[in-house]
Design a protein around this motif. Structure first.
Motif, PDB file in Angstrom:
ATOM      1  N   PRO A 109      -7.408 -30.319  27.836  1.00  0.00           N
ATOM      2  CA  PRO A 109      -7.637 -31.569  27.099  1.00  0.00           C
ATOM      3  C   PRO A 109      -8.411 -31.300  25.817  1.00  0.00           C
ATOM      4  N   VAL A 110      -8.225 -32.172  24.846  1.00  0.00           N
ATOM      5  CA  VAL A 110      -8.879 -32.028  23.542  1.00  0.00           C
ATOM      6  C   VAL A 110      -9.959 -33.097  23.408  1.00  0.00           C
ATOM      7  N   ASN A 111     -11.193 -32.683  23.154  1.00  0.00           N
ATOM      8  CA  ASN A 111     -12.264 -33.666  22.966  1.00  0.00           C
ATOM      9  C   ASN A 111     -12.380 -34.051  21.491  1.00  0.00           C
ATOM     10  N   ASP A 112     -13.305 -34.956  21.196  1.00  0.00           N
ATOM     11  CA  ASP A 112     -13.408 -35.485  19.832  1.00  0.00           C
ATOM     12  C   ASP A 112     -13.754 -34.404  18.811  1.00  0.00           C
ATOM     13  N   LEU A 113     -14.612 -33.465  19.197  1.00  0.00           N
ATOM     14  CA  LEU A 113     -14.980 -32.388  18.275  1.00  0.00           C
ATOM     15  C   LEU A 113     -13.764 -31.550  17.900  1.00  0.00           C
ATOM     16  N   LEU A 114     -12.952 -31.201  18.896  1.00  0.00           N
ATOM     17  CA  LEU A 114     -11.777 -30.380  18.618  1.00  0.00           C
ATOM     18  C   LEU A 114     -10.750 -31.162  17.796  1.00  0.00           C
ATOM     19  N   ILE A 115     -10.643 -32.458  18.040  1.00  0.00           N
ATOM     20  CA  ILE A 115      -9.763 -33.293  17.213  1.00  0.00           C
ATOM     21  C   ILE A 115     -10.182 -33.204  15.744  1.00  0.00           C
ATOM     22  N   GLU A 116     -11.483 -33.301  15.495  1.00  0.00           N
ATOM     23  CA  GLU A 116     -11.976 -33.215  14.114  1.00  0.00           C
ATOM     24  C   GLU A 116     -11.653 -31.856  13.501  1.00  0.00           C
ATOM     25  N   LEU A 117     -11.802 -30.796  14.276  1.00  0.00           N
ATOM     26  CA  LEU A 117     -11.496 -29.459  13.773  1.00  0.00           C
ATOM     27  C   LEU A 117      -9.998 -29.304  13.498  1.00  0.00           C
ATOM     28  N   ILE A 118      -9.175 -29.864  14.388  1.00  0.00           N
ATOM     29  CA  ILE A 118      -7.722 -29.794  14.185  1.00  0.00           C
ATOM     30  C   ILE A 118      -7.336 -30.513  12.897  1.00  0.00           C
ATOM     31  N   MET A 119      -7.895 -31.698  12.692  1.00  0.00           N
ATOM     32  CA  MET A 119      -7.588 -32.461  11.480  1.00  0.00           C
ATOM     33  C   MET A 119      -8.087 -31.733  10.230  1.00  0.00           C
ATOM     34  N   PHE A 120      -9.198 -31.007  10.370  1.00  0.00           N
ATOM     35  CA  PHE A 120      -9.722 -30.218   9.252  1.00  0.00           C
ATOM     36  C   PHE A 120      -8.720 -29.146   8.833  1.00  0.00           C
ATOM     37  N   THR A 121      -8.016 -28.563   9.812  1.00  0.00           N
ATOM     38  CA  THR A 121      -7.063 -27.498   9.497  1.00  0.00           C
ATOM     39  C   THR A 121      -5.822 -28.021   8.779  1.00  0.00           C
ATOM     40  N   ASN A 122      -5.661 -29.335   8.726  1.00  0.00           N
ATOM     41  CA  ASN A 122      -4.481 -29.913   8.086  1.00  0.00           C
ATOM     42  C   ASN A 122      -4.411 -29.558   6.605  1.00  0.00           C
ATOM     43  N   ARG A 123      -5.546 -29.153   6.028  1.00  0.00           N
ATOM     44  CA  ARG A 123      -5.565 -28.778   4.600  1.00  0.00           C
ATOM     45  C   ARG A 123      -5.039 -27.366   4.380  1.00  0.00           C
ATOM     46  N   TRP A 124      -4.828 -26.622   5.471  1.00  0.00           N
ATOM     47  CA  TRP A 124      -4.371 -25.246   5.356  1.00  0.00           C
ATOM     48  C   TRP A 124      -2.881 -25.147   5.644  1.00  0.00           C
ATOM     49  N   ASN A 125      -2.234 -24.221   4.972  1.00  0.00           N
ATOM     50  CA  ASN A 125      -0.826 -23.945   5.276  1.00  0.00           C
ATOM     51  C   ASN A 125      -0.515 -22.508   4.885  1.00  0.00           C
ATOM     52  N   GLY A 126       0.065 -21.757   5.810  1.00  0.00           N
ATOM     53  CA  GLY A 126       0.389 -20.367   5.536  1.00  0.00           C
ATOM     54  C   GLY A 126      -0.737 -19.436   5.944  1.00  0.00           C
ATOM     55  N   ASN A 127      -0.788 -18.275   5.313  1.00  0.00           N
ATOM     56  CA  ASN A 127      -1.733 -17.232   5.701  1.00  0.00           C
ATOM     57  C   ASN A 127      -3.140 -17.477   5.170  1.00  0.00           C
ATOM     58  N   ILE A 128      -4.116 -17.184   6.031  1.00  0.00           N
ATOM     59  CA  ILE A 128      -5.518 -17.143   5.627  1.00  0.00           C
ATOM     60  C   ILE A 128      -5.970 -15.700   5.842  1.00  0.00           C
ATOM     61  N   PHE A 129      -6.362 -15.033   4.775  1.00  0.00           N
ATOM     62  CA  PHE A 129      -6.668 -13.607   4.833  1.00  0.00           C
ATOM     63  C   PHE A 129      -8.168 -13.360   4.993  1.00  0.00           C
ATOM     64  N   PRO A 130      -8.539 -12.233   5.604  1.00  0.00           N
ATOM     65  CA  PRO A 130      -9.965 -11.891   5.740  1.00  0.00           C
ATOM     66  C   PRO A 130     -10.701 -11.867   4.404  1.00  0.00           C
ATOM     67  N   SER A 131      -9.988 -11.571   3.329  1.00  0.00           N
ATOM     68  CA  SER A 131     -10.621 -11.533   2.006  1.00  0.00           C
ATOM     69  C   SER A 131     -11.077 -12.930   1.552  1.00  0.00           C
ATOM     70  N   GLU A 132     -10.464 -13.980   2.124  1.00  0.00           N
ATOM     71  CA  GLU A 132     -10.887 -15.353   1.834  1.00  0.00           C
ATOM     72  C   GLU A 132     -12.022 -15.691   2.795  1.00  0.00           C
ATOM     73  N   GLU A 133     -13.192 -15.146   2.526  1.00  0.00           N
ATOM     74  CA  GLU A 133     -14.255 -15.079   3.522  1.00  0.00           C
ATOM     75  C   GLU A 133     -14.650 -16.418   4.128  1.00  0.00           C
ATOM     76  N   ALA A 134     -14.883 -17.421   3.300  1.00  0.00           N
ATOM     77  CA  ALA A 134     -15.335 -18.710   3.824  1.00  0.00           C
ATOM     78  C   ALA A 134     -14.264 -19.368   4.685  1.00  0.00           C
ATOM     79  N   LYS A 135     -13.044 -19.422   4.150  1.00  0.00           N
ATOM     80  CA  LYS A 135     -11.950 -20.055   4.877  1.00  0.00           C
ATOM     81  C   LYS A 135     -11.623 -19.284   6.163  1.00  0.00           C
ATOM     82  N   PHE A 136     -11.590 -17.962   6.077  1.00  0.00           N
ATOM     83  CA  PHE A 136     -11.268 -17.138   7.244  1.00  0.00           C
ATOM     84  C   PHE A 136     -12.348 -17.287   8.315  1.00  0.00           C
TER      85      PHE A 136
END
Length: 270
Positions: A109-136
């Protein structure tokens, strides 16, 4: 773009193109996604309906407000309940910090915190590389936090029977679910003893007849509550329960919430 070509390109090329990246993908599912695997572990959350996910061993039922974790190299296919189901995927490489949690296919099951994190990821699409330190770092933290937020494994899966007779029995149970069948009646229908049938379930599926049948009924009820528009009472009858309290208690035991709560929150879950 042809949907099949898009799916093949996405699954067979993009996800694993860069072994160290975290790959993010949000999209409407459209058609069935045929059997495939990834070198990365997959977090899958859906909106807009139920998803059926099949591995070589089991069929998993992924309802709203739940996610499934699929370890690397696990062959699976994805079957949406309707073409408008939205997939929210994150694909993670294996990290040195990974625990046994990440080695098993499971639904949580997904709780409210995980829902917020999932919605946060909606701004991402494609690869996130280790060199993109904050995002990674944020994306990696998403994976690392899953065991802390996922203490309750839900048995929203049924094993596939391989024995020819058991395949027929399971098909019979699916068709006759409203009849509230007992093992003796089923065994008689197939001209075998109930003891033989009981042993067959235990040996082939590692479940008792009643365990399998109960999960089948509750998973079917889950789908009906989400997709059919039937009332709770009508769904209970469809899966063979004349007592609404008994149905509610059993649903709560298997699914983790009562059907009234599930229906009440249905719009929010979608």
């Amino acid at each position: 773009m042809d949907n099949k070509r898009y799916v093949d390109k996405y699954y067979l090329t993009d996800v694993d193109a860069f072994p160290d990246s975290i790959y993010c993908h949000h999209a409407m599912m459209g058609e069935v996604i045929q059997e495939h695997s990834h070198q990365k572990g997959q977090f899958l959350y859906t909106e807009g309906g139920m998803v059926f996910l099949r591995t070589r061993e089991k069929s998993y039922y992924l309802p709203a407000r739940h996610y499934i974790w699929i370890p690397p190299e696990v062959e699976h296919s994805i079957h949406p309940s309707n073409p408008e189901v939205i997939m929210r995927n994150l694909y993670f490489p294996v990290f040195d910090t990974d625990t046994d949690f990440y080695n098993k296919v499971n639904i949580y099951p997904v709780n409210d915190l995980l829902i917020e994190l999932i919605m946060f990821t909606n701004r991402w699409n494609g690869n996130i590389f280790p060199s993109e330190e904050a995002k990674f770092a944020i994306a990696k933290a998403f994976k690392l936090i899953l065991p802390e937020l996922s203490h309750t494994e839900l048995p929203l899966a049924l094993p596939y029977p391989k024995h020819p007779l058991l395949k027929e029995v399971v098909t019979f149970l699916e068709k006759k679910m409203a009849d509230n069948l007992h093992i003796k009646a089923v065994a008689t229908n197939f001209d075998i003893s109930d003891r033989t049938l009981s042993r067959l379930f235990q040996r082939e599926l590692n479940m008792t007849f009643i365990q399998y049948y109960t999960q089948l009924r509750m998973l079917t009820a889950l789908k009906l509550l989400l997709d059919s528009g039937l009332s709770i009472h009508e769904v209970a009858i469809q899966v063979g329960y004349t007592s609404l309290p008994t149905f509610s208690n059993t649903f709560n035991k298997i699914i983790g919430v009562r059907p009234t709560e599930y229906v009440k929150n249905k719009k929010l879950l979608l």
